[in-house]
Design an enzyme around this catalytic site. Structure first.
Site, mmCIF file in Angstrom:
data_model
loop_
_atom_site.group_PDB
_atom_site.id
_atom_site.type_symbol
_atom_site.label_atom_id
_atom_site.label_comp_id
_atom_site.label_asym_id
_atom_site.label_seq_id
_atom_site.Cartn_x
_atom_site.Cartn_y
_atom_site.Cartn_z
ATOM 1 N N ASN A 98 79.065 59.811 99.324
ATOM 2 C CA ASN A 98 80.110 58.935 99.868
ATOM 3 C C ASN A 98 81.286 59.835 100.253
ATOM 4 O O ASN A 98 82.072 60.238 99.407
ATOM 5 C CB ASN A 98 80.507 57.914 98.789
ATOM 6 C CG ASN A 98 81.570 56.946 99.268
ATOM 7 O OD1 ASN A 98 82.100 57.091 100.382
ATOM 8 N ND2 ASN A 98 81.893 55.975 98.442
ATOM 9 N N HIS B 99 83.192 39.819 95.559
ATOM 10 C CA HIS B 99 83.471 41.220 95.216
ATOM 11 C C HIS B 99 84.984 41.336 95.081
ATOM 12 O O HIS B 99 85.708 41.317 96.082
ATOM 13 C CB HIS B 99 82.930 42.138 96.320
ATOM 14 C CG HIS B 99 83.206 43.596 96.088
ATOM 15 N ND1 HIS B 99 82.224 44.511 95.768
ATOM 16 C CD2 HIS B 99 84.367 44.293 96.124
ATOM 17 C CE1 HIS B 99 82.777 45.704 95.611
ATOM 18 N NE2 HIS B 99 84.079 45.593 95.828
ATOM 19 N N LEU B 100 85.456 41.420 93.852
ATOM 20 C CA LEU B 100 86.904 41.409 93.608
ATOM 21 C C LEU B 100 87.342 42.722 92.971
ATOM 22 O O LEU B 100 87.120 42.954 91.779
ATOM 23 C CB LEU B 100 87.275 40.232 92.689
ATOM 24 C CG LEU B 100 86.730 38.845 93.084
ATOM 25 C CD1 LEU B 100 87.136 37.797 92.049
ATOM 26 C CD2 LEU B 100 87.216 38.442 94.464
ATOM 27 N N ASN C 56 90.091 46.397 94.169
ATOM 28 C CA ASN C 56 91.331 46.680 94.899
ATOM 29 C C ASN C 56 91.288 46.007 96.260
ATOM 30 O O ASN C 56 92.263 45.440 96.725
ATOM 31 C CB ASN C 56 91.504 48.187 95.075
ATOM 32 C CG ASN C 56 92.137 48.784 93.850
ATOM 33 O OD1 ASN C 56 93.068 48.197 93.290
ATOM 34 N ND2 ASN C 56 91.637 49.926 93.419
ATOM 35 N N GLY C 57 90.136 46.155 96.903
ATOM 36 C CA GLY C 57 89.845 45.358 98.097
ATOM 37 C C GLY C 57 88.887 44.276 97.657
ATOM 38 O O GLY C 57 88.028 44.530 96.810
ATOM 39 N N ASP D 110 97.547 46.847 90.390
ATOM 40 C CA ASP D 110 96.514 46.813 89.364
ATOM 41 C C ASP D 110 96.636 45.527 88.546
ATOM 42 O O ASP D 110 97.705 45.203 88.027
ATOM 43 C CB ASP D 110 96.659 48.043 88.456
ATOM 44 C CG ASP D 110 95.480 48.203 87.539
ATOM 45 O OD1 ASP D 110 95.241 47.295 86.700
ATOM 46 O OD2 ASP D 110 94.771 49.207 87.656
ATOM 47 N N PHE D 111 95.511 44.822 88.419
ATOM 48 C CA PHE D 111 95.547 43.516 87.770
ATOM 49 C C PHE D 111 95.901 43.587 86.291
ATOM 50 O O PHE D 111 96.440 42.633 85.734
ATOM 51 C CB PHE D 111 94.220 42.773 87.999
ATOM 52 C CG PHE D 111 94.250 42.001 89.286
ATOM 53 C CD1 PHE D 111 94.501 42.643 90.485
ATOM 54 C CD2 PHE D 111 94.072 40.628 89.298
ATOM 55 C CE1 PHE D 111 94.571 41.941 91.681
ATOM 56 C CE2 PHE D 111 94.141 39.913 90.483
ATOM 57 C CZ PHE D 111 94.389 40.569 91.677
ATOM 58 N N GLY E 71 86.226 41.181 89.203
ATOM 59 C CA GLY E 71 85.142 40.201 89.016
ATOM 60 C C GLY E 71 84.329 40.452 87.762
ATOM 61 O O GLY E 71 83.906 39.524 87.077
ATOM 62 N N ASN F 60 85.388 42.321 85.033
ATOM 63 C CA ASN F 60 86.144 42.549 83.784
ATOM 64 C C ASN F 60 87.197 41.519 83.426
ATOM 65 O O ASN F 60 87.646 41.479 82.289
ATOM 66 C CB ASN F 60 86.853 43.904 83.862
ATOM 67 C CG ASN F 60 85.882 45.042 83.986
ATOM 68 O OD1 ASN F 60 85.034 45.226 83.120
ATOM 69 N ND2 ASN F 60 85.969 45.791 85.072
ATOM 70 N N GLU G 84 76.713 50.119 94.116
ATOM 71 C CA GLU G 84 76.494 50.460 95.524
ATOM 72 C C GLU G 84 75.651 51.718 95.671
ATOM 73 O O GLU G 84 74.826 51.808 96.582
ATOM 74 C CB GLU G 84 77.846 50.599 96.226
ATOM 75 C CG GLU G 84 78.514 49.235 96.363
ATOM 76 C CD GLU G 84 80.007 49.279 96.626
ATOM 77 O OE1 GLU G 84 80.385 49.187 97.792
ATOM 78 O OE2 GLU G 84 80.787 49.406 95.664
#
Ligand code: ADP
Length: 400
Positions: free
Chosen positions: A7, A209-210, A212-213, A284-285, A334, A336, A385
């Site tokens: 990647n 898909h939750l 950062n993006g 950051d959540f 999603g 955690n 991925e």
């Protein structure tokens, strides 16, 4: 077969070496600061459980890949005796435009098409191509496969992917919805079908898909029919630093009144907005939850806006599919953040979506968190991925 998954970003390169016969990650790592002072490689041998940081100048991605191969074959922290053990390389490619509805073995024609897609992803596709060319040079004869973030969404019907702008602009520039995170949506859809014990061709899934993006897809009978991201990954739900969907007239208003040029507004919409822009605290959540617990109302508002935008996208996906069999949560948030999952599905029980508070506390594994009386299953599935890229690589290489 051992597959090297690559990647390549603009100044970084992530890799994993996966033994696909046993589906085991043998080694993984990251080259950072390629082309910049202080470049280094962080390598992990997962067989022996050892890590190594190698400081070495890397002028280019080719230098990076050379170092990766040296690390993989090193007598102390390597995992293979020689490069010949690498059967194929799978490359993550961000944009496949309208050319690629599946992954492809890379040849001259594929590379041509990849270059045609550069205007659609000017920051991402060039390093992806550089990574491919570096591997071709260093590993001649080893099949290279391109796996696209956009490919899984190419099954969307035209009414879903077209924008209501003058048609000539679509013809001229191919401006349309493409969607992203396709590799993740595809992976968790396949895993959901396995968990539910049903063929994917019989399932209507909403995949969330939750991270950062974030993006939400409606996957009907194995095919994506709609997704929340658009022409770029800026569209859709509220994200870490990205606006998500916004009235385009607000954009021109801000440009005019704040005297912003194209780069200025691009930066504002992509980097200064989202939950970060609303809270002024963080993207950051975990930071947002902490701030909200200590009474920061803007942090709570940012979280509420995120939950609400995801909830609405689930609803629109269900409408698009005419029903739903399962909702899947994946990626950093999603997988955690149980509070996020609970808030997002709160009030959707009329649609049959209802989760069990105790099961919702489980973490780190694929788990069905549905309430016993829910008609729709809610699943948490860790995304992978790299594994999806390796699976596609093996599938295509075995057909050669
Ligand atoms: P990326 O899009 O960069 O791949 P990730 O999928 O890693 O992003 O997701 C990053 C997000 O996941 C961050 O907002 C982070 O706060 C959130 N996250 C990660 N772990 C947790 C956790 N334990 N609880 C809540 N949020 C988490």
């Amino acid at each position: 077969m051992k597959v090297l998954v690559i990647n390549a970003g603009s100044s970084s390169l992530k890799y994993q070496l996966i033994d696909m016969d046993t589906v085991t990650v043998l080694a993984k790592g990251l080259c950072e600061r390629i082309g910049i002072d202080g470049s280094n490689l962080q390598h992990k041998n997962l067989v022996k459980g050892i890590s190594e940081k190698i400081e070495s100048p890397m002028q280019s991605h080719a230098d990076g890949i050379k170092l990766v191969i040296e690390a993989l074959t090193d007598t102390e922290y390597g995992v293979i005796a020689s490069m010949d053990e690498i059967g194929a390389v799978g490359h993550r490619v961000v944009h496949g435009g309208e050319y690629f509805a599946d992954s492809y073995v890379i040849d001259g024609k594929v590379k041509e098409a990849l270059k045609m897609c550069i205007p659609l992803a000017p920051l991402h596709n060039p390093p992806n191509i550089t990574g491919i060319e570096a591997c071709e040079k260093l590993m001649p004869g080893v099949p290279q496969v391109a796996v696209f973030d956009t490919a899984f969404h190419q099954t969307m019907p035209k009414k879903a992917y077209m924008y209501a702008i003058p048609y000539e602009l679509y013809d001229k520039y191919k401006i349309r919805k493409y969607g992203f995170h396709g590799t993740s949506h595809k992976y968790v859809s396949q895993e959901a079908a396995k968990m539910l014990g049903k063929p994917i061709e019989e399932l209507r899934l909403i995949t969330c898909h939750l991270g950062n993006g974030s993006s939400i897809s409606a996957v009907k009978y194995g095919k994506c029919i709609d997704t929340s991201m658009g022409f770029t990954p800026l569209d859709g739900v509220v994200m870490g630093t990205r606006t998500g969907s916004i009235d385009p007239a607000a954009v021109t208003f801000i440009m005019r009144n704040e005297h912003l040029d194209v780069d200025g507004i691009d930066n504002l919409l992509n980097k200064q907005s989202g939950v970060f822009g609303i809270s002024g605290v963080s993207s950051d959540f975990r930071d947002l939850s902490a701030a909200s617990e200590s009474g920061n109302e803007h942090a709570q508002l940012a979280l509420d806006m995120f939950y609400y935008s995801v909830k609405k996208r689930i609803g629109s996906g269900v409408a698009a599919m005419g029903g739903v069999d399962a909702v899947v949560f994946t990626a950093g948030i999603g997988e955690n953040d149980g509070t996020a999952r609970a808030e997002i599905v709160d009030g959707l029980d009329y649609m049959g979506i209802k989760i069990d508070a105790e099961k919702n506390k489980l973490r780190g594994e694929a788990v069905d968190i549905s309430a016993p009386d829910a008609q729709v299953r809610t699943l948490v599935i860790p995304t992978n991925e790299e594994l999806m890229i390796a699976l596609d690589t093996v599938r295509l290489v075995s057909e050669l």
